[in-house]
Design an enzyme around this catalytic site. Sequence first.
Site, PDB file in Angstrom:
ATOM      1  N   HIS A 158     -12.751  -2.787  10.351  1.00  0.00           N
ATOM      2  CA  HIS A 158     -12.720  -3.822   9.331  1.00  0.00           C
ATOM      3  C   HIS A 158     -11.289  -4.293   9.089  1.00  0.00           C
ATOM      4  CE1 HIS A 158     -12.059   0.146   7.878  1.00  0.00           C
ATOM      5  NE2 HIS A 158     -11.941  -0.165   6.599  1.00  0.00           N
ATOM      6  N   ARG A 159     -10.347  -3.332   9.001  1.00  0.00           N
ATOM      7  CA  ARG A 159      -8.951  -3.697   8.734  1.00  0.00           C
ATOM      8  C   ARG A 159      -8.358  -4.432   9.933  1.00  0.00           C
ATOM      9  NH1 ARG A 159      -7.926   0.706   7.302  1.00  0.00           N
ATOM     10  NH2 ARG A 159      -8.651   0.379   5.188  1.00  0.00           N
ATOM     11  N   ASP A 192      -7.684  -4.608   0.310  1.00  0.00           N
ATOM     12  CA  ASP A 192      -8.597  -3.823  -0.510  1.00  0.00           C
ATOM     13  C   ASP A 192      -9.815  -3.586   0.356  1.00  0.00           C
ATOM     14  OD1 ASP A 192      -9.041  -2.585  -3.147  1.00  0.00           O
ATOM     15  OD2 ASP A 192     -10.850  -3.796  -3.093  1.00  0.00           O
ATOM     16  N   SER A 193     -10.276  -2.362   0.356  1.00  0.00           N
ATOM     17  CA  SER A 193     -11.369  -2.050   1.257  1.00  0.00           C
ATOM     18  C   SER A 193     -12.324  -1.077   0.628  1.00  0.00           C
ATOM     19  CB  SER A 193     -10.797  -1.475   2.560  1.00  0.00           C
ATOM     20  OG  SER A 193      -9.829  -0.493   2.272  1.00  0.00           O
ATOM     21  N   ALA A 246      -0.275   6.109   3.722  1.00  0.00           N
ATOM     22  CA  ALA A 246       0.427   6.228   4.999  1.00  0.00           C
ATOM     23  C   ALA A 246      -0.522   5.994   6.187  1.00  0.00           C
ATOM     24  CB  ALA A 246       1.075   7.591   5.108  1.00  0.00           C
ATOM     25  N   THR A 259       0.846  -1.194   0.000  1.00  0.00           N
ATOM     26  CA  THR A 259       0.000   0.000   0.000  1.00  0.00           C
ATOM     27  C   THR A 259       0.882   1.245   0.000  1.00  0.00           C
ATOM     28  OG1 THR A 259      -1.775   1.232   1.088  1.00  0.00           O
ATOM     29  CG2 THR A 259      -0.241   0.116   2.542  1.00  0.00           C
ATOM     30  N   GLU A 273      -3.482  -2.229 -11.817  1.00  0.00           N
ATOM     31  CA  GLU A 273      -4.887  -2.048 -12.197  1.00  0.00           C
ATOM     32  C   GLU A 273      -5.741  -2.922 -11.293  1.00  0.00           C
ATOM     33  OE1 GLU A 273      -7.807  -0.608 -14.933  1.00  0.00           O
ATOM     34  OE2 GLU A 273      -5.770  -0.751 -15.719  1.00  0.00           O
ATOM     35  N   LYS A 276      -3.153   4.001   6.310  1.00  0.00           N
ATOM     36  CA  LYS A 276      -3.354   2.559   6.460  1.00  0.00           C
ATOM     37  C   LYS A 276      -2.107   1.902   7.055  1.00  0.00           C
ATOM     38  CE  LYS A 276      -6.270   1.277   2.531  1.00  0.00           C
ATOM     39  NZ  LYS A 276      -6.201   0.514   1.283  1.00  0.00           N
TER      40      LYS A 276
HETATM   41  P1  IMP Z   1      -8.301   0.783  -1.343  1.00  0.00           P
HETATM   42  O1  IMP Z   1      -7.138   1.624  -0.902  1.00  0.00           O
HETATM   43  O2  IMP Z   1      -8.265   0.410  -2.757  1.00  0.00           O
HETATM   44  O3  IMP Z   1      -8.535  -0.351  -0.420  1.00  0.00           O
HETATM   45  O4  IMP Z   1      -9.551   1.751  -1.269  1.00  0.00           O
HETATM   46  C1  IMP Z   1     -10.200   1.902  -0.082  1.00  0.00           C
HETATM   47  C2  IMP Z   1     -11.168   3.055  -0.179  1.00  0.00           C
HETATM   48  O5  IMP Z   1     -12.109   2.973   0.860  1.00  0.00           O
HETATM   49  C3  IMP Z   1     -10.484   4.385  -0.031  1.00  0.00           C
HETATM   50  O6  IMP Z   1     -11.201   5.319  -0.755  1.00  0.00           O
HETATM   51  C4  IMP Z   1     -10.596   4.689   1.421  1.00  0.00           C
HETATM   52  O7  IMP Z   1     -10.686   6.032   1.670  1.00  0.00           O
HETATM   53  C5  IMP Z   1     -11.854   3.970   1.819  1.00  0.00           C
HETATM   54  N1  IMP Z   1     -11.589   3.351   3.104  1.00  0.00           N
HETATM   55  C6  IMP Z   1     -11.135   2.110   3.349  1.00  0.00           C
HETATM   56  N2  IMP Z   1     -10.924   1.914   4.648  1.00  0.00           N
HETATM   57  C7  IMP Z   1     -11.246   3.072   5.244  1.00  0.00           C
HETATM   58  C8  IMP Z   1     -11.201   3.485   6.612  1.00  0.00           C
HETATM   59  O8  IMP Z   1     -10.808   2.783   7.532  1.00  0.00           O
HETATM   60  N3  IMP Z   1     -11.595   4.749   6.823  1.00  0.00           N
HETATM   61  C9  IMP Z   1     -12.016   5.574   5.850  1.00  0.00           C
HETATM   62  N4  IMP Z   1     -12.052   5.237   4.567  1.00  0.00           N
HETATM   63  C10 IMP Z   1     -11.674   3.984   4.267  1.00  0.00           C
END
Ligand code: IMP
Length: 221
Positions: free
Chosen positions: A189-190, A78-79, A12, A9, A42, A14
Amino acid sequence: MIKRIVFATGNAGKMKEIRAILADLGLEVLSMKDVGVSADIEEDGSTYEENALIKSRAVAAGLRKDGRLEGTVVMADDSGLEIDFLNREPGVYSARYMGEDTSYRIKNANLIERLEGVEDERRGARFVCAIAAVLPDGHELTSRGVIEGRIGYEEKGENGFGYDPIFYVPEFGRTTAELTEAEKNRVSHRGHALRLMKEQLKEFTEGKNSPRSGEAGERIS
Ligand code: IMP
């Protein structure tokens, strides 16, 4: 023998959460930046797990090419934010919602606006996180964590990142941007997904050292 974890990733915010949660493994936890790997990946999977696997495989391939994969577990997450009233949007597209470079002030204001007049009970939302790990021998593991909450009526709090200021957690009566780092890691969640991954990783590595090693390789969820 696993010596280090490289987390795919560039975020920072995260990375800070990830280091805190994985600290007790006693392994070095590095970001892509720390190991000098950059990958323009991608994320075109249709699930969080697929996207996490795409990222961790790409970084693992990069390290393998340079002969630097030995003893390294490559992890990626991925979130996304799923809002019930918006048919679970923005979901896997959370990072790209309204464009990757659009500020979260604007994205958050937009989501609040789209929920204007929607009552509490229908403002349900969740953050979802999938973690994928590619082990040095090529085995792959995935885990998933979820936190349930509601979309607030205004942005609140300065901590965290992304959609945190609009994600209200009833249990705390605060948004995730108003939680301390430790509070968020305990319920996020993380946090959940990483702790599950830690358990899988421990089982996998312990299983490999036991006489029943063959079966451990099948423990891929
Ligand atoms: P990823 O980096 O591709 O996993 O995208 C995750 C998206 O969901 C990003 O736009 C983040 O801002 C949002 N997101 C994921 N986890 C969180 C969190 O813990 N807090 C706020 N936004 C989150």
